[in-house]
Scaffold this motif. Structure first.
Motif, PDB file in Angstrom:
ATOM      1  N   ASP A 123       0.827  -1.212   0.000  1.00  0.00           N
ATOM      2  CA  ASP A 123       0.000   0.000   0.000  1.00  0.00           C
ATOM      3  C   ASP A 123       0.866   1.269   0.000  1.00  0.00           C
ATOM      4  O   ASP A 123       1.688   1.469   0.899  1.00  0.00           O
ATOM      5  CB  ASP A 123      -0.899  -0.028   1.243  1.00  0.00           C
ATOM      6  CG  ASP A 123      -1.788   1.201   1.289  1.00  0.00           C
ATOM      7  OD1 ASP A 123      -2.716   1.261   0.485  1.00  0.00           O
ATOM      8  OD2 ASP A 123      -1.517   2.107   2.108  1.00  0.00           O
ATOM      9  N   PRO A 124       0.693   2.140  -1.036  1.00  0.00           N
ATOM     10  CA  PRO A 124       1.560   3.327  -1.169  1.00  0.00           C
ATOM     11  C   PRO A 124       1.487   4.256   0.054  1.00  0.00           C
ATOM     12  O   PRO A 124       2.511   4.794   0.483  1.00  0.00           O
ATOM     13  CB  PRO A 124       1.021   4.043  -2.419  1.00  0.00           C
ATOM     14  CG  PRO A 124       0.215   3.046  -3.151  1.00  0.00           C
ATOM     15  CD  PRO A 124      -0.289   2.063  -2.137  1.00  0.00           C
ATOM     16  N   GLY A 125       0.286   4.438   0.617  1.00  0.00           N
ATOM     17  CA  GLY A 125       0.127   5.324   1.778  1.00  0.00           C
ATOM     18  C   GLY A 125       0.884   4.781   2.980  1.00  0.00           C
ATOM     19  O   GLY A 125       1.572   5.515   3.700  1.00  0.00           O
ATOM     20  N   GLU A 126       0.769   3.477   3.162  1.00  0.00           N
ATOM     21  CA  GLU A 126       1.452   2.832   4.288  1.00  0.00           C
ATOM     22  C   GLU A 126       2.966   2.897   4.115  1.00  0.00           C
ATOM     23  O   GLU A 126       3.715   3.109   5.072  1.00  0.00           O
ATOM     24  CB  GLU A 126       1.020   1.370   4.341  1.00  0.00           C
ATOM     25  CG  GLU A 126       0.571   0.908   5.714  1.00  0.00           C
ATOM     26  CD  GLU A 126       0.028  -0.508   5.624  1.00  0.00           C
ATOM     27  OE1 GLU A 126       0.784  -1.432   5.952  1.00  0.00           O
ATOM     28  OE2 GLU A 126      -1.143  -0.674   5.200  1.00  0.00           O
ATOM     29  N   ARG A 127       3.397   2.736   2.861  1.00  0.00           N
ATOM     30  CA  ARG A 127       4.842   2.801   2.581  1.00  0.00           C
ATOM     31  C   ARG A 127       5.365   4.194   2.936  1.00  0.00           C
ATOM     32  O   ARG A 127       6.423   4.352   3.506  1.00  0.00           O
ATOM     33  CB  ARG A 127       5.122   2.521   1.095  1.00  0.00           C
ATOM     34  CG  ARG A 127       4.630   1.178   0.634  1.00  0.00           C
ATOM     35  CD  ARG A 127       5.134   0.888  -0.766  1.00  0.00           C
ATOM     36  NE  ARG A 127       6.431   0.220  -0.695  1.00  0.00           N
ATOM     37  CZ  ARG A 127       7.335   0.228  -1.657  1.00  0.00           C
ATOM     38  NH1 ARG A 127       7.105   0.871  -2.778  1.00  0.00           N
ATOM     39  NH2 ARG A 127       8.482  -0.395  -1.511  1.00  0.00           N
ATOM     40  N   ARG A 128       4.564   5.223   2.554  1.00  0.00           N
ATOM     41  CA  ARG A 128       4.977   6.601   2.852  1.00  0.00           C
ATOM     42  C   ARG A 128       5.035   6.827   4.370  1.00  0.00           C
ATOM     43  O   ARG A 128       5.965   7.435   4.884  1.00  0.00           O
ATOM     44  CB  ARG A 128       3.970   7.551   2.178  1.00  0.00           C
ATOM     45  CG  ARG A 128       4.322   9.027   2.179  1.00  0.00           C
ATOM     46  CD  ARG A 128       5.614   9.340   1.469  1.00  0.00           C
ATOM     47  NE  ARG A 128       6.651   9.676   2.432  1.00  0.00           N
ATOM     48  CZ  ARG A 128       7.938   9.823   2.119  1.00  0.00           C
ATOM     49  NH1 ARG A 128       8.367   9.661   0.892  1.00  0.00           N
ATOM     50  NH2 ARG A 128       8.814  10.118   3.047  1.00  0.00           N
ATOM     51  N   ASP A 129       4.016   6.337   5.090  1.00  0.00           N
ATOM     52  CA  ASP A 129       3.989   6.476   6.552  1.00  0.00           C
ATOM     53  C   ASP A 129       5.219   5.826   7.187  1.00  0.00           C
ATOM     54  O   ASP A 129       5.852   6.385   8.077  1.00  0.00           O
ATOM     55  CB  ASP A 129       2.741   5.799   7.142  1.00  0.00           C
ATOM     56  CG  ASP A 129       1.522   6.715   7.098  1.00  0.00           C
ATOM     57  OD1 ASP A 129       1.713   7.936   6.896  1.00  0.00           O
ATOM     58  OD2 ASP A 129       0.405   6.207   7.255  1.00  0.00           O
ATOM     59  N   LEU A 130       5.525   4.612   6.711  1.00  0.00           N
ATOM     60  CA  LEU A 130       6.687   3.901   7.262  1.00  0.00           C
ATOM     61  C   LEU A 130       7.979   4.649   6.942  1.00  0.00           C
ATOM     62  O   LEU A 130       8.883   4.732   7.773  1.00  0.00           O
ATOM     63  CB  LEU A 130       6.754   2.481   6.697  1.00  0.00           C
ATOM     64  CG  LEU A 130       5.720   1.490   7.246  1.00  0.00           C
ATOM     65  CD1 LEU A 130       5.626   0.269   6.341  1.00  0.00           C
ATOM     66  CD2 LEU A 130       6.084   1.061   8.676  1.00  0.00           C
ATOM     67  N   ALA A 131       8.039   5.227   5.739  1.00  0.00           N
ATOM     68  CA  ALA A 131       9.238   5.984   5.356  1.00  0.00           C
ATOM     69  C   ALA A 131       9.391   7.211   6.258  1.00  0.00           C
ATOM     70  O   ALA A 131      10.495   7.524   6.713  1.00  0.00           O
ATOM     71  CB  ALA A 131       9.154   6.396   3.890  1.00  0.00           C
ATOM     72  N   ASP A 132       8.265   7.892   6.544  1.00  0.00           N
ATOM     73  CA  ASP A 132       8.331   9.061   7.436  1.00  0.00           C
ATOM     74  C   ASP A 132       8.800   8.652   8.834  1.00  0.00           C
ATOM     75  O   ASP A 132       9.579   9.365   9.468  1.00  0.00           O
ATOM     76  CB  ASP A 132       6.955   9.728   7.553  1.00  0.00           C
ATOM     77  CG  ASP A 132       6.559  10.431   6.270  1.00  0.00           C
ATOM     78  OD1 ASP A 132       7.465  10.824   5.508  1.00  0.00           O
ATOM     79  OD2 ASP A 132       5.346  10.579   6.017  1.00  0.00           O
TER      80      ASP A 132
END
Ligand code: FE2
Ligand code: FE2
Length: 348
Positions: A193-202
């Motif tokens: 999931d792109p949103g989850e990937r972004r959250d994890l990256a943050d």
């Protein structure tokens, strides 16, 4: 039905001062409108008398959780149903975000005031504004209790801030940070999931910036001082930090669905793995060999305190998720904003 209110205020004092003042429950009437008295019966029990919108209420409350410089949570055990928590998040060395959450049963208030939520909201806002002028005009707390109450556990030892687990030294703390960031990156690779990937990256970026700044503040000076080739080792590490920071800045605004996301993640992963290996196989063992145990433990405390000057990015479902957004906010500029919070650097 319970009603909830959440209000925040930024106060211009260090987190320790704001928190310490909040442990002086019996002085609440000095800045809380409507609170007639608070009597502290013991470390965990308070008796409150308050009048809101002309409705007088009296209740006993138990401290559910108290963590120095982080939070206090309480709930009524008798009388009017209510509960609350106050969270403290440092916003650089001299400023703190104080957030008050209240939950209450509006019976009684409704008949008198009509709009209980509105009344309590306005009261909470006024109380926080009063707290701000009270503590800022004094510049120091009127007292402190540095003990700890953990949810569902016995009382902690007063005066001992429990941020570093006993027996851990600075190398343990830094190595645990490395594992955490590496674990987060591993999680991104296995998440679709792109949103989850972004959250994890943050989350990974926030952790890595906190870790790197703490190393620069306390660990690198110790390496310079105690290691034979300290200056050289530090210069090499600092260069790698700069490389990591550059990559994180390129990475911070890239969507999880963007093809550049994987490319930047791969680069970050490679440089970080290399840097971690340098520190863990060379510099950390050298540091352990060169410094007495007591100093290594002291450094662990300093590193943890330095990291606390900027909030960690909690899981999106966590209650202080919104606070992270208010104080730092993901997206372009996050690395700089975090670094500013950690070092007290101000950007114009
Ligand atoms: Fe490092
Ligand atoms: Fe490190």
């Amino acid at each position: 039905m319970t009603t909830k209110v959440e209000k925040s205020v930024e106060v211009d004092v260090p987190v320790r001062t704001a928190y310490n003042q909040w442990t002086q429950f019996e002085e609440f009437p000095d800045f809380m409108g409507g609170v007639e008295s608070v009597t502290q019966r013991d470390d965990r029990t308070l008796h409150w008398v308050a009048a809101i919108a002309g409705v007088r209420r009296e209740w006993d409350a138990e401290i559910l959780e108290q963590v120095p410089d982080e939070k206090v949570a309480w709930a009524a055990t008798s009388g009017a149903t209510n509960a609350g928590a106050v969270h403290f998040i440092p916003n650089g060395p001299g400023q703190t975000l104080v957030t008050l959450h209240l939950e209450f049963e509006p019976e009684g208030l409704v008949e008198k005031a009509g709009d209980a939520l509105n009344v309590v909201e306005r009261q909470t806002e006024a109380d926080l504004a009063n707290f701000k002028s009270f503590i800022e005009s004094r510049g120091a707390e009127t007292g402190a209790w540095r003990g700890e109450v953990r949810a569902g556990s016995a009382l902690g030892t007063p005066g001992v801030a429990d941020t570093v687990p006993p027996g851990q030294d600075v190398v343990d703390v830094l190595t645990a940070d490395h594992r955490e960031v590496a674990g987060l990156i591993g999680e991104i690779w296995t998440t679709q999931d792109p949103g989850e990937r972004r959250d994890l990256a943050d989350t990974a970026i926030a952790e890595l910036v906190r870790h790197a700044v703490a190393e620069e503040m306390y660990v690198y000076p110790a390496m310079r001082k105690h290691l034979a080739d300290g200056d050289e080792a530090v210069e090499h590490d600092v260069e790698e930090h700069q490389q990591l920071e550059e990559l994180m800045k390129q990475f911070e605004g890239v969507e999880g669905s963007d093809p550049r996301f994987n490319e930047l993640l791969r680069k970050l992963d490679t440089v970080l793995a290399d840097h971690i290996s340098d520190e863990e196989t060379k510099h950390f063992p050298q540091l352990r060999a060169a410094l007495p145990e007591s100093e290594l433990v002291e450094l662990a405390g300093k590193v943890e305190s330095a990291k606390k000057l900027a909030p960690t990015r909690p899981h999106p479902a966590a209650p202080n998720h919104e606070l992270f957004h208010k104080l730092v906010g993901p997206g372009v500029g996050m690395v700089d904003r975090l670094r500013d919070k950690l070092t007290g650097r101000t950007t114009s």
